[in-house]
Design an enzyme around this catalytic site. Sequence first.
Site, mmCIF file in Angstrom:
data_model
loop_
_atom_site.group_PDB
_atom_site.id
_atom_site.type_symbol
_atom_site.label_atom_id
_atom_site.label_comp_id
_atom_site.label_asym_id
_atom_site.label_seq_id
_atom_site.Cartn_x
_atom_site.Cartn_y
_atom_site.Cartn_z
ATOM 1 N N TYR A 156 -17.624 -73.993 -7.608
ATOM 2 C CA TYR A 156 -18.783 -73.821 -8.491
ATOM 3 C C TYR A 156 -18.327 -73.807 -9.957
ATOM 4 O O TYR A 156 -19.001 -74.333 -10.841
ATOM 5 C CB TYR A 156 -19.553 -72.548 -8.150
ATOM 6 C CG TYR A 156 -20.666 -72.270 -9.135
ATOM 7 C CD1 TYR A 156 -21.704 -73.186 -9.327
ATOM 8 C CD2 TYR A 156 -20.678 -71.105 -9.905
ATOM 9 C CE1 TYR A 156 -22.711 -72.955 -10.249
ATOM 10 C CE2 TYR A 156 -21.689 -70.870 -10.831
ATOM 11 C CZ TYR A 156 -22.700 -71.796 -10.996
ATOM 12 O OH TYR A 156 -23.694 -71.560 -11.922
ATOM 13 N N ARG A 163 -20.067 -80.488 -15.352
ATOM 14 C CA ARG A 163 -21.442 -80.589 -15.868
ATOM 15 C C ARG A 163 -21.457 -80.405 -17.388
ATOM 16 O O ARG A 163 -22.083 -81.180 -18.110
ATOM 17 C CB ARG A 163 -22.329 -79.555 -15.182
ATOM 18 C CG ARG A 163 -23.735 -79.470 -15.766
ATOM 19 C CD ARG A 163 -24.661 -78.561 -14.965
ATOM 20 N NE ARG A 163 -24.202 -77.187 -14.806
ATOM 21 C CZ ARG A 163 -24.898 -76.219 -14.218
ATOM 22 N NH1 ARG A 163 -26.090 -76.480 -13.701
ATOM 23 N NH2 ARG A 163 -24.411 -75.000 -14.115
ATOM 24 N N TYR A 216 -23.111 -66.195 -20.507
ATOM 25 C CA TYR A 216 -22.336 -65.332 -19.606
ATOM 26 C C TYR A 216 -20.917 -65.169 -20.153
ATOM 27 O O TYR A 216 -20.321 -66.135 -20.671
ATOM 28 C CB TYR A 216 -22.237 -65.963 -18.204
ATOM 29 C CG TYR A 216 -23.450 -65.789 -17.310
ATOM 30 C CD1 TYR A 216 -24.465 -64.877 -17.588
ATOM 31 C CD2 TYR A 216 -23.568 -66.538 -16.139
ATOM 32 C CE1 TYR A 216 -25.555 -64.736 -16.748
ATOM 33 C CE2 TYR A 216 -24.657 -66.407 -15.289
ATOM 34 C CZ TYR A 216 -25.651 -65.502 -15.603
ATOM 35 O OH TYR A 216 -26.721 -65.365 -14.762
ATOM 36 N N ARG A 229 -33.684 -70.103 -17.676
ATOM 37 C CA ARG A 229 -34.322 -69.317 -16.599
ATOM 38 C C ARG A 229 -35.635 -69.933 -16.137
ATOM 39 O O ARG A 229 -36.024 -69.762 -14.988
ATOM 40 C CB ARG A 229 -34.565 -67.886 -17.078
ATOM 41 C CG ARG A 229 -33.308 -67.151 -17.495
ATOM 42 C CD ARG A 229 -32.440 -66.818 -16.301
ATOM 43 N NE ARG A 229 -31.196 -66.168 -16.708
ATOM 44 C CZ ARG A 229 -30.143 -66.003 -15.911
ATOM 45 N NH1 ARG A 229 -30.182 -66.457 -14.660
ATOM 46 N NH2 ARG A 229 -29.067 -65.417 -16.339
ATOM 47 N N GLU A 344 -31.440 -65.749 -3.238
ATOM 48 C CA GLU A 344 -31.870 -66.275 -4.540
ATOM 49 C C GLU A 344 -33.243 -66.904 -4.335
ATOM 50 O O GLU A 344 -33.523 -67.463 -3.276
ATOM 51 C CB GLU A 344 -30.853 -67.311 -5.042
ATOM 52 C CG GLU A 344 -31.163 -67.835 -6.427
ATOM 53 C CD GLU A 344 -29.984 -68.617 -7.031
ATOM 54 O OE1 GLU A 344 -28.905 -68.023 -7.206
ATOM 55 O OE2 GLU A 344 -30.172 -69.801 -7.309
HETATM 56 C C1 3EB Z 1 -27.527 -66.869 -11.968
HETATM 57 O O1 3EB Z 1 -28.550 -66.328 -12.376
HETATM 58 C C2 3EB Z 1 -27.525 -67.372 -10.563
HETATM 59 O O2 3EB Z 1 -25.506 -73.199 -12.339
HETATM 60 O O3 3EB Z 1 -27.362 -74.327 -12.575
HETATM 61 C C3 3EB Z 1 -28.986 -69.950 -10.841
HETATM 62 C C4 3EB Z 1 -29.626 -71.114 -11.254
HETATM 63 C C5 3EB Z 1 -27.591 -69.893 -10.870
HETATM 64 C C6 3EB Z 1 -28.886 -72.207 -11.722
HETATM 65 C C7 3EB Z 1 -26.729 -73.300 -12.248
HETATM 66 C C8 3EB Z 1 -26.864 -70.995 -11.328
HETATM 67 C C9 3EB Z 1 -27.502 -72.147 -11.751
HETATM 68 O O4 3EB Z 1 -26.515 -67.007 -12.671
HETATM 69 C C10 3EB Z 1 -26.874 -68.679 -10.405
#
Ligand code: 3EB
Length: 353
Positions: A156, A163, A216, A229, A344
Amino acid sequence: MDASTLTPSVPVSQDGGPPTGATDGLRCRHDRPALAWPVPAGRETVLGVICHGGAQDEPRAAPEPLWPPHPVAERWQVRGPVRQGWWGSVRYCSNGAWVFGTACADDRAPGGMEAAAWRAYADLFTVLEREGCTHLQRLWNYLPDIHGLDDGLERYRRFNLGRARAFAEAGRGLGEGAPAACAMGTRTGALTVHFLAGRQPARTIENPRQVSAYHYPPRYGPCSPTFSRAALADLGGGLRVLFISGTASIVGHESVHLGDVAAQTAECLRNIDAVLGAARQHLVRSWSLEVLRERLECTVYVRRPTDLDLVRSVVTAHLGATTPAAQAAIYLRADVCRAELLVEIEAQVALDG
Ligand code: 3EB
């Protein structure tokens, strides 16, 4: 699903130019009767299909259905002729106003998942530029063996590196304005990225309870994920859709309720409520939170199939057992991208105003 799924039901134009009269709306027809979209006559040309569960065109990756216990298809439809195209790892369909496509890249070739992610995104960005539909509205990323290691780094995290490089090389921002997306782990297949793009940018929305994923801290990997989001997209003809990205049990940037799948599910739902709350100020009409929740089309990804009943009971109780949202929710088996997360939820809401 077989290769005919993306075949348009009307003749395709041969000239390669954008067909005229194609700008009046994109609609989703899906197998969730409780929340079926009104799809006006004439908008029957299938632009693209996501089949949630079930056999896919090889070698695509897809989560497996848990509930209902059969695949559920989501068809994005337009009016008038569409053209099919192929570019590198991407197969797509366009009507000049909207593009739906799927990139499928071999993540076991040299370079592994990082190179595959770069390839898939570089190809899809080329398609978007060529079609003049440069604005991504929504992405669905499916990664086989998401927690495996490629050259010592979790796949990942490799995906995030590849990406991000493709976004940067295409001159696209990695932060604010990134598209809504999910990123889920599958048991089989090759890296598969479905995308929906148009001519107008979607309005992106963040969750006040969560650190934006593109901010992050580095402990989650050398490169932050690139997604927002939620995104509010204008589909034309008076309809908008709010796409809510994969929402997990994360507060701030920390995973919470480790080992407690019921509490994780409740936290996902609180996060979705928070996104709905943040989205309300951008809506034309003043939708109440209750009405928005009743219209959620949720796709719930569950890591362990044995958790299905518990997760379903928490989701159903939260949404209200008799609501369309509770009846329309589907549950799929997939790995969430952090190993400690057990569930999720992604969702969309159609809004006539
Ligand atoms: C998170 O909130 C959960 O890498 O495109 C959620 C939606 C998550 C998209 C992405 C990752 C992705 O971090 C993980």
